[in-house]
Design a protein around this motif. Structure first.
Motif, PDB file in Angstrom:
ATOM      1  N   GLY A 163       0.783  -1.213   0.000  1.00  0.00           N
ATOM      2  CA  GLY A 163       0.000   0.000   0.000  1.00  0.00           C
ATOM      3  C   GLY A 163       0.822   1.273   0.000  1.00  0.00           C
ATOM      4  N   LEU A 164       0.145   2.372  -0.304  1.00  0.00           N
ATOM      5  CA  LEU A 164       0.777   3.683  -0.344  1.00  0.00           C
ATOM      6  C   LEU A 164       1.444   4.027   0.979  1.00  0.00           C
ATOM      7  CD1 LEU A 164      -2.066   5.625  -2.156  1.00  0.00           C
ATOM      8  CD2 LEU A 164       0.191   5.142  -3.103  1.00  0.00           C
ATOM      9  N   GLY A 165       2.575   4.694   0.904  1.00  0.00           N
ATOM     10  CA  GLY A 165       3.261   5.133   2.108  1.00  0.00           C
ATOM     11  C   GLY A 165       4.247   4.137   2.675  1.00  0.00           C
ATOM     12  N   THR A 166       4.396   2.951   2.051  1.00  0.00           N
ATOM     13  CA  THR A 166       5.393   1.981   2.527  1.00  0.00           C
ATOM     14  C   THR A 166       6.771   2.579   2.354  1.00  0.00           C
ATOM     15  OG1 THR A 166       3.965   0.146   1.852  1.00  0.00           O
ATOM     16  CG2 THR A 166       6.271  -0.362   2.294  1.00  0.00           C
ATOM     17  N   ASN A 167       7.543   2.636   3.429  1.00  0.00           N
ATOM     18  CA  ASN A 167       8.797   3.381   3.380  1.00  0.00           C
ATOM     19  C   ASN A 167       9.962   2.598   3.988  1.00  0.00           C
ATOM     20  OD1 ASN A 167      10.904   5.257   3.856  1.00  0.00           O
ATOM     21  ND2 ASN A 167       9.494   6.972   3.861  1.00  0.00           N
ATOM     22  N   PRO A 168      10.080   2.458   5.325  1.00  0.00           N
ATOM     23  CA  PRO A 168      11.254   1.791   5.897  1.00  0.00           C
ATOM     24  C   PRO A 168      11.114   0.273   5.914  1.00  0.00           C
ATOM     25  CG  PRO A 168       9.850   2.584   7.655  1.00  0.00           C
ATOM     26  CD  PRO A 168       9.207   3.023   6.376  1.00  0.00           C
ATOM     27  N   ILE A 169      12.251  -0.411   6.063  1.00  0.00           N
ATOM     28  CA  ILE A 169      12.280  -1.866   6.156  1.00  0.00           C
ATOM     29  C   ILE A 169      13.441  -2.264   7.058  1.00  0.00           C
ATOM     30  CG2 ILE A 169      13.754  -2.163   4.114  1.00  0.00           C
ATOM     31  CD1 ILE A 169      12.049  -4.635   3.403  1.00  0.00           C
ATOM     32  N   ALA A 175       8.293  -3.909   7.852  1.00  0.00           N
ATOM     33  CA  ALA A 175       8.245  -2.694   7.042  1.00  0.00           C
ATOM     34  C   ALA A 175       7.359  -1.677   7.756  1.00  0.00           C
ATOM     35  CB  ALA A 175       7.711  -2.981   5.638  1.00  0.00           C
ATOM     36  N   GLY A 176       7.499  -0.417   7.371  1.00  0.00           N
ATOM     37  CA  GLY A 176       6.713   0.639   7.994  1.00  0.00           C
ATOM     38  C   GLY A 176       5.944   1.436   6.964  1.00  0.00           C
ATOM     39  N   ARG A 177       4.835   2.020   7.418  1.00  0.00           N
ATOM     40  CA  ARG A 177       4.034   2.878   6.550  1.00  0.00           C
ATOM     41  C   ARG A 177       3.769   4.192   7.254  1.00  0.00           C
ATOM     42  NH1 ARG A 177       0.208   1.618   2.839  1.00  0.00           N
ATOM     43  NH2 ARG A 177      -1.111   2.977   4.079  1.00  0.00           N
ATOM     44  N   SER A 178       3.687   5.268   6.475  1.00  0.00           N
ATOM     45  CA  SER A 178       3.322   6.571   7.014  1.00  0.00           C
ATOM     46  C   SER A 178       2.299   7.204   6.086  1.00  0.00           C
ATOM     47  CB  SER A 178       4.556   7.461   7.156  1.00  0.00           C
ATOM     48  OG  SER A 178       5.166   7.628   5.898  1.00  0.00           O
ATOM     49  N   LEU A 216       3.371  -0.294  11.644  1.00  0.00           N
ATOM     50  CA  LEU A 216       4.401  -1.321  11.465  1.00  0.00           C
ATOM     51  C   LEU A 216       3.786  -2.579  10.872  1.00  0.00           C
ATOM     52  CD1 LEU A 216       7.448  -1.364  12.151  1.00  0.00           C
ATOM     53  CD2 LEU A 216       6.853  -2.571  14.259  1.00  0.00           C
ATOM     54  N   LEU A 217       4.425  -3.106   9.824  1.00  0.00           N
ATOM     55  CA  LEU A 217       3.926  -4.275   9.109  1.00  0.00           C
ATOM     56  C   LEU A 217       4.909  -5.431   9.237  1.00  0.00           C
ATOM     57  CD1 LEU A 217       3.112  -2.507   5.701  1.00  0.00           C
ATOM     58  CD2 LEU A 217       1.709  -2.532   7.770  1.00  0.00           C
ATOM     59  N   GLU A 218       4.396  -6.642   9.147  1.00  0.00           N
ATOM     60  CA  GLU A 218       5.235  -7.833   9.049  1.00  0.00           C
ATOM     61  C   GLU A 218       5.014  -8.451   7.674  1.00  0.00           C
ATOM     62  OE1 GLU A 218       5.746 -12.253  11.101  1.00  0.00           O
ATOM     63  OE2 GLU A 218       4.734 -10.639  12.210  1.00  0.00           O
ATOM     64  N   ASN A 237       9.131   5.944  10.542  1.00  0.00           N
ATOM     65  CA  ASN A 237      10.161   6.040   9.514  1.00  0.00           C
ATOM     66  C   ASN A 237      11.254   5.012   9.811  1.00  0.00           C
ATOM     67  OD1 ASN A 237      11.424   6.964   7.209  1.00  0.00           O
ATOM     68  ND2 ASN A 237      11.327   9.112   7.777  1.00  0.00           N
ATOM     69  N   ALA A 238      12.445   5.183   9.237  1.00  0.00           N
ATOM     70  CA  ALA A 238      13.491   4.156   9.280  1.00  0.00           C
ATOM     71  C   ALA A 238      13.787   3.708  10.708  1.00  0.00           C
ATOM     72  CB  ALA A 238      14.754   4.674   8.608  1.00  0.00           C
ATOM     73  N   PHE A 239      13.505   2.449  11.009  1.00  0.00           N
ATOM     74  CA  PHE A 239      13.537   1.938  12.376  1.00  0.00           C
ATOM     75  C   PHE A 239      14.551   0.817  12.527  1.00  0.00           C
ATOM     76  CE2 PHE A 239      10.337  -0.350   9.955  1.00  0.00           C
ATOM     77  CZ  PHE A 239      10.583  -1.678  10.267  1.00  0.00           C
ATOM     78  N   THR A 240      14.718   0.380  13.770  1.00  0.00           N
ATOM     79  CA  THR A 240      15.681  -0.666  14.096  1.00  0.00           C
ATOM     80  C   THR A 240      15.087  -1.601  15.142  1.00  0.00           C
ATOM     81  OG1 THR A 240      18.002  -1.038  14.762  1.00  0.00           O
ATOM     82  CG2 THR A 240      16.787   0.622  15.978  1.00  0.00           C
ATOM     83  N   TYR A 241      15.514  -2.844  15.115  1.00  0.00           N
ATOM     84  CA  TYR A 241      15.128  -3.812  16.140  1.00  0.00           C
ATOM     85  C   TYR A 241      16.336  -4.063  17.032  1.00  0.00           C
ATOM     86  CZ  TYR A 241      13.640  -8.160  18.351  1.00  0.00           C
ATOM     87  OH  TYR A 241      13.320  -9.131  19.275  1.00  0.00           O
ATOM     88  N   ALA A 242      16.141  -3.908  18.331  1.00  0.00           N
ATOM     89  CA  ALA A 242      17.246  -4.028  19.288  1.00  0.00           C
ATOM     90  C   ALA A 242      17.149  -5.340  20.063  1.00  0.00           C
ATOM     91  CB  ALA A 242      17.233  -2.840  20.250  1.00  0.00           C
TER      92      ALA A 242
END
Length: 335
Positions: free
Chosen positions: A147-153, A163-166, A182-184, A203-208
């Motif tokens: 979908g529209l707005g898919t941006n970070p992964i 992945a993320g959407r805004s 947030l999407l899987e 936006n651009a994210f990280t998993y810790a």
């Protein structure tokens, strides 16, 4: 040259949504792959070995978005405007290979790697998608139309692809969609589901390693968020100004956030996982010709070096592991 700010913790109400079934057979790569890959090398005859042809097209890209460091120390960057993925020699001046529209690459924004594929978000496409480039055959496959707005992964727990959407892109088109957040994504079954919904998205994210996702709240990046994937709880751990990317650094177990000090100057912020121990880690050079933003994304190499994409013009800022040395490199040949 650091300064300390008070940390503010604000609880944000979120909704956890379940969707189509998600396979646990996602890639087996470790969760740390979203911020640092192995430094093992490939044999010279490997089909993924760099193409070092002296006549490689050195035309400068129009835009630099997502960036990662591969297992050989080379850089991969996404150029959304020219619809291409580019592999570079570090620190980023010489272009080794390009993968563009002729292969089916369309509007890439952010990207991650495993041994076989480059996974990227096709943010500039009409409907938004997550796709992959086979690093051996160079075949491009759409994994999911997200979908529209898919941006970070980024890589999540147990090798899951997130992945993320805004909503910025959907607003511009006058479309109201209710699953920003947030999407899987399942790269095997080509399915996706919303894990955490939020009106501003991420936006651009990280998993810790503590099990949480950290990233900027929306494209305006007014805060660094901590997201609990199990409960859907989201907290603001620190307020920021135009933060576009957050990465976890395993070398010092701290978060680093790319933000804007001004329209021309990007800065890297450093903070603990709870937002404390906050400081300005590095101030990059001012770019008078910067357009829209002063920094887009960044990656941390296994040796601790930071590589920051400055969006437009196509410049990569290399920052030493201790933040003491900063150098700018123009990607490709200046026009």
């Amino acid at each position: 040259m650091s300064r300390t700010y008070a940390c503010t913790c604000i609880a944000v109400s979120l909704v956890v949504i379940t969707g189509c079934a998600q396979s646990e057979e996602a890639a087996s790569d470790t969760a740390l792959q979203n911020y640092a890959l192995s430094d093992s090398s490939l044999d010279a005859g490997s089909p993924r070995a760099p193409r070092l042809a002296p006549d490689a097209d050195q035309t400068a890209p129009k835009m630099l978005n997502g960036i990662v460091v591969d297992e050989d120390g080379y850089l991969w960057v996404a150029d959304m405007e020219d619809s291409q993925l580019i592999r570079l020699e570090a620190p980023g001046e010489k272009i080794i290979a390009r993968y563009g529209r002729e292969l089916g690459v369309d509007g890439p924004d952010d990207l991650v790697l495993d041994e076989d594929f480059v996974y990227y978000t096709a943010a500039a496409t009409l409907f938004g998608a997550v796709a992959k480039l086979d690093r051996k055959t160079h075949e491009v496959t759409t994994i999911a139309s997200t979908g529209l707005g898919t941006n970070p992964i980024a890589w999540g727990p147990n090798g899951k692809l997130l992945a993320g959407r805004s909503p910025a892109a959907t607003r511009e088109l006058g479309v109201a969609l209710g699953f920003n957040g947030l999407l899987e994504v399942d790269p095997v079954k080509h399915k996706w589901k919303t894990m955490v919904a939020d009106d501003k998205g991420i936006n651009a994210f990280t998993y810790a390693p503590d099990g949480f996702v950290y990233g900027p709240h929306g494209l305006n990046g007014t805060a660094v968020l901590r997201i609990d994937l199990e409960s859907g709880e989201v907290k603001t751990i620190h307020e920021t100004n135009l933060c576009s990317s957050v990465r976890y650094n395993p070398r010092d177990q701290h978060l680093y956030a790319l933000a804007a000090e001004s329209e021309q100057r990007a800065i890297l912020l450093r903070m603990a996982l709870d937002g404390s121990d906050f400081s300005v880690f590095a101030r990059m050079s001012e770019l008078p010709e910067a357009q829209l933003i002063s920094g887009d994304n960044f990656a941390i190499a296994p040796d601790g070096t930071f590589y920051v994409t400055r969006f437009q013009p196509p410049i990569i800022s290399r920052i030493s592991a201790d933040g003491s040395q900063i150098d700018d490199f123009y990607v490709g040949k200046k026009p």
